[in-house]
Design a protein around this motif. Structure first.
Motif, PDB file in Angstrom:
ATOM      1  N   VAL A  37      44.381  38.137  36.316  1.00  0.00           N
ATOM      2  CA  VAL A  37      45.626  38.900  36.605  1.00  0.00           C
ATOM      3  C   VAL A  37      46.610  38.420  35.707  1.00  0.00           C
ATOM      4  O   VAL A  37      46.383  37.637  34.871  1.00  0.00           O
ATOM      5  CB  VAL A  37      46.076  38.344  38.021  1.00  0.00           C
ATOM      6  N   MET A  38      47.587  39.216  35.559  1.00  0.00           N
ATOM      7  CA  MET A  38      48.888  39.118  34.778  1.00  0.00           C
ATOM      8  C   MET A  38      49.832  38.091  35.398  1.00  0.00           C
ATOM      9  O   MET A  38      50.082  38.499  36.451  1.00  0.00           O
ATOM     10  CB  MET A  38      49.409  40.330  34.327  1.00  0.00           C
ATOM     11  N   LYS A  39      50.115  37.129  34.531  1.00  0.00           N
ATOM     12  CA  LYS A  39      51.212  36.200  35.308  1.00  0.00           C
ATOM     13  C   LYS A  39      52.132  35.703  34.132  1.00  0.00           C
ATOM     14  O   LYS A  39      51.719  35.252  33.181  1.00  0.00           O
ATOM     15  CB  LYS A  39      50.564  34.967  36.057  1.00  0.00           C
ATOM     16  N   ASP A  40      53.434  36.056  34.113  1.00  0.00           N
ATOM     17  CA  ASP A  40      54.363  35.734  33.328  1.00  0.00           C
ATOM     18  C   ASP A  40      53.950  36.343  31.905  1.00  0.00           C
ATOM     19  O   ASP A  40      54.040  35.808  30.987  1.00  0.00           O
ATOM     20  CB  ASP A  40      54.733  34.599  33.163  1.00  0.00           C
ATOM     21  N   GLY A  41      53.480  37.322  31.898  1.00  0.00           N
ATOM     22  CA  GLY A  41      53.061  38.354  30.609  1.00  0.00           C
ATOM     23  C   GLY A  41      51.924  37.885  30.013  1.00  0.00           C
ATOM     24  O   GLY A  41      51.312  38.143  29.164  1.00  0.00           O
ATOM     25  N   LYS A  42      51.017  36.956  30.598  1.00  0.00           N
ATOM     26  CA  LYS A  42      49.705  36.393  30.197  1.00  0.00           C
ATOM     27  C   LYS A  42      48.646  36.681  31.061  1.00  0.00           C
ATOM     28  O   LYS A  42      48.868  36.615  32.446  1.00  0.00           O
ATOM     29  CB  LYS A  42      49.876  34.944  29.837  1.00  0.00           C
ATOM     30  N   VAL A  43      47.285  36.984  30.602  1.00  0.00           N
ATOM     31  CA  VAL A  43      46.168  37.014  31.557  1.00  0.00           C
ATOM     32  C   VAL A  43      45.768  35.633  32.005  1.00  0.00           C
ATOM     33  O   VAL A  43      45.579  34.618  31.121  1.00  0.00           O
ATOM     34  CB  VAL A  43      45.148  37.690  30.701  1.00  0.00           C
ATOM     35  N   VAL A  44      45.617  35.591  33.378  1.00  0.00           N
ATOM     36  CA  VAL A  44      45.279  34.429  33.979  1.00  0.00           C
ATOM     37  C   VAL A  44      43.953  34.579  34.798  1.00  0.00           C
ATOM     38  O   VAL A  44      43.637  35.600  35.582  1.00  0.00           O
ATOM     39  CB  VAL A  44      46.328  33.529  34.878  1.00  0.00           C
ATOM     40  N   THR A  45      42.924  33.776  34.811  1.00  0.00           N
ATOM     41  CA  THR A  45      41.706  33.950  35.576  1.00  0.00           C
ATOM     42  C   THR A  45      41.821  33.001  36.694  1.00  0.00           C
ATOM     43  O   THR A  45      42.170  31.663  36.428  1.00  0.00           O
ATOM     44  CB  THR A  45      40.556  33.686  34.645  1.00  0.00           C
ATOM     45  N   LEU A  46      41.622  33.557  37.881  1.00  0.00           N
ATOM     46  CA  LEU A  46      41.816  32.829  39.155  1.00  0.00           C
ATOM     47  C   LEU A  46      40.164  32.430  39.739  1.00  0.00           C
ATOM     48  O   LEU A  46      39.501  33.690  39.780  1.00  0.00           O
ATOM     49  CB  LEU A  46      42.436  33.575  40.319  1.00  0.00           C
TER      50      LEU A  46
END
Length: 64
Positions: A37-46
């Motif tokens: 997902v995008m979080k604060d303009g960065k791609v984050v994997t959950l």
């Protein structure tokens, strides 16, 4: 098409898209798969366990 009809159509589409996204996320969680997902303009994997925590937080804040 009137403005009111357009608004109703837009709302119906929004509800459908949000339901489809929620279903896809839940399927990933149930299968133990991660999502990105995008979080604060960065791609984050959950990971699957993080998905559950995010969903619970979202539901409690929005009372969906």
């Amino acid at each position: 098409m009137t403005e009111e009809e357009m608004q109703k159509l837009h709302n119906t589409i929004d509800v459908g898209v949000k339901a489809a996204i929620a279903a896809a996320i839940e399927r990933h969680r149930q299968l133990g798969q991660s999502i990105s997902v995008m979080k604060d303009g960065k791609v984050v994997t959950l990971t699957a366990d993080k998905i559950a925590a995010i969903q619970n937080q979202h539901y409690s804040q929005n009372k969906i």
